[in-house]
Design a protein around this motif. Sequence first.
Motif, PDB file in Angstrom:
ATOM      1  N   PRO A  23      -5.339  -2.915  -5.799  1.00  0.00           N
ATOM      2  CA  PRO A  23      -4.747  -3.239  -7.099  1.00  0.00           C
ATOM      3  C   PRO A  23      -5.680  -4.087  -7.962  1.00  0.00           C
ATOM      4  O   PRO A  23      -5.452  -5.269  -8.197  1.00  0.00           O
ATOM      5  N   VAL A  24      -6.759  -3.476  -8.442  1.00  0.00           N
ATOM      6  CA  VAL A  24      -7.735  -4.171  -9.272  1.00  0.00           C
ATOM      7  C   VAL A  24      -7.945  -3.401 -10.576  1.00  0.00           C
ATOM      8  O   VAL A  24      -7.603  -2.221 -10.673  1.00  0.00           O
ATOM      9  N   ALA A  25      -8.529  -4.090 -11.560  1.00  0.00           N
ATOM     10  CA  ALA A  25      -8.813  -3.471 -12.853  1.00  0.00           C
ATOM     11  C   ALA A  25      -9.659  -2.216 -12.658  1.00  0.00           C
ATOM     12  O   ALA A  25     -10.549  -2.180 -11.820  1.00  0.00           O
ATOM     13  N   GLY A  26      -9.331  -1.191 -13.414  1.00  0.00           N
ATOM     14  CA  GLY A  26     -10.040   0.068 -13.314  1.00  0.00           C
ATOM     15  C   GLY A  26      -9.362   1.053 -12.376  1.00  0.00           C
ATOM     16  O   GLY A  26      -9.678   2.232 -12.378  1.00  0.00           O
ATOM     17  N   ILE A  27      -8.440   0.538 -11.556  1.00  0.00           N
ATOM     18  CA  ILE A  27      -7.679   1.406 -10.654  1.00  0.00           C
ATOM     19  C   ILE A  27      -6.220   1.420 -11.059  1.00  0.00           C
ATOM     20  O   ILE A  27      -5.644   2.473 -11.299  1.00  0.00           O
ATOM     21  N   VAL A  28      -5.610   0.250 -11.139  1.00  0.00           N
ATOM     22  CA  VAL A  28      -4.214   0.143 -11.577  1.00  0.00           C
ATOM     23  C   VAL A  28      -4.211  -0.410 -13.000  1.00  0.00           C
ATOM     24  O   VAL A  28      -5.210  -0.952 -13.464  1.00  0.00           O
ATOM     25  N   TRP A  48       0.850  -1.186   0.000  1.00  0.00           N
ATOM     26  CA  TRP A  48       0.000   0.000   0.000  1.00  0.00           C
ATOM     27  C   TRP A  48       0.884   1.233   0.000  1.00  0.00           C
ATOM     28  O   TRP A  48       1.660   1.453   0.928  1.00  0.00           O
ATOM     29  N   LEU A  49       0.802   2.029  -1.049  1.00  0.00           N
ATOM     30  CA  LEU A  49       1.526   3.287  -1.124  1.00  0.00           C
ATOM     31  C   LEU A  49       0.734   4.333  -0.349  1.00  0.00           C
ATOM     32  O   LEU A  49      -0.481   4.442  -0.507  1.00  0.00           O
ATOM     33  N   PRO A  93       1.733  -6.991  -5.843  1.00  0.00           N
ATOM     34  CA  PRO A  93       0.505  -6.222  -6.097  1.00  0.00           C
ATOM     35  C   PRO A  93       0.474  -4.985  -5.194  1.00  0.00           C
ATOM     36  O   PRO A  93       0.794  -5.060  -4.009  1.00  0.00           O
ATOM     37  N   THR A  94       0.095  -3.844  -5.780  1.00  0.00           N
ATOM     38  CA  THR A  94       0.191  -2.580  -5.066  1.00  0.00           C
ATOM     39  C   THR A  94      -1.050  -1.725  -5.266  1.00  0.00           C
ATOM     40  O   THR A  94      -1.528  -1.568  -6.386  1.00  0.00           O
ATOM     41  N   GLY A  95      -1.538  -1.181  -4.154  1.00  0.00           N
ATOM     42  CA  GLY A  95      -2.650  -0.237  -4.161  1.00  0.00           C
ATOM     43  C   GLY A  95      -2.221   1.062  -3.510  1.00  0.00           C
ATOM     44  O   GLY A  95      -1.068   1.222  -3.117  1.00  0.00           O
ATOM     45  N   SER A 113      -2.321  -4.951 -16.341  1.00  0.00           N
ATOM     46  CA  SER A 113      -1.222  -5.912 -16.224  1.00  0.00           C
ATOM     47  C   SER A 113      -0.719  -6.027 -14.782  1.00  0.00           C
ATOM     48  O   SER A 113       0.044  -6.938 -14.471  1.00  0.00           O
ATOM     49  N   PHE A 114      -1.157  -5.136 -13.875  1.00  0.00           N
ATOM     50  CA  PHE A 114      -0.759  -5.184 -12.466  1.00  0.00           C
ATOM     51  C   PHE A 114      -1.947  -5.421 -11.546  1.00  0.00           C
ATOM     52  O   PHE A 114      -1.808  -5.394 -10.328  1.00  0.00           O
ATOM     53  N   ALA A 115      -3.124  -5.651 -12.119  1.00  0.00           N
ATOM     54  CA  ALA A 115      -4.342  -5.885 -11.338  1.00  0.00           C
ATOM     55  C   ALA A 115      -4.427  -7.352 -10.916  1.00  0.00           C
ATOM     56  O   ALA A 115      -4.137  -8.244 -11.710  1.00  0.00           O
ATOM     57  N   VAL A 116      -4.821  -7.587  -9.680  1.00  0.00           N
ATOM     58  CA  VAL A 116      -4.900  -8.960  -9.177  1.00  0.00           C
ATOM     59  C   VAL A 116      -6.150  -9.682  -9.659  1.00  0.00           C
ATOM     60  O   VAL A 116      -6.227 -10.902  -9.547  1.00  0.00           O
ATOM     61  N   ASP A 117      -7.113  -8.972 -10.216  1.00  0.00           N
ATOM     62  CA  ASP A 117      -8.350  -9.608 -10.658  1.00  0.00           C
ATOM     63  C   ASP A 117      -8.418  -9.796 -12.168  1.00  0.00           C
ATOM     64  O   ASP A 117      -9.468 -10.082 -12.715  1.00  0.00           O
TER      65      ASP A 117
END
Length: 124
Positions: free
Chosen positions: A99-104, A36-37, A81-83, A107-111
């Motif tokens: 770290p999910v699609a639509g946010i990151v 988590w940043l 994985p980073t959020g 290619s780095f989204a866990v879903d």
Amino acid sequence: MGEFRRAALLVPLADVGADANAAGGVMSAVSGGIRWLYAFTDEEALFRFARARGEGDREWPYLTMLGARLVDAVVPMSDRPTGVAVNVADCDGSMLFPPVAGIVPDSFAVDVDPDADGGRGAVA
């Protein structure tokens, strides 16, 4: 999400020895396998965080960057994985961007399964 991407955020820098794996040299924490940043909407929010850590008496160097730059450029620099955790010391105003699609980036989204849908990626 659009407001987050357009927001100018304060991102504290990591102590060199304390968080050597931090993405892009910014302060972060790992919980549940996710990095988590830390990001803050203003200096007062950053100071509340510093004070909550018992470190309110030291200088806190930080970068100012758009939320979009944080997720599009800094997240990909991470080792896992980073959020983004915004204003984490504020009980009522904190926000988590996992770290999910639509946010990151996908290619780095866990879903997102990179092998699904002919290699283009699809939500798992």
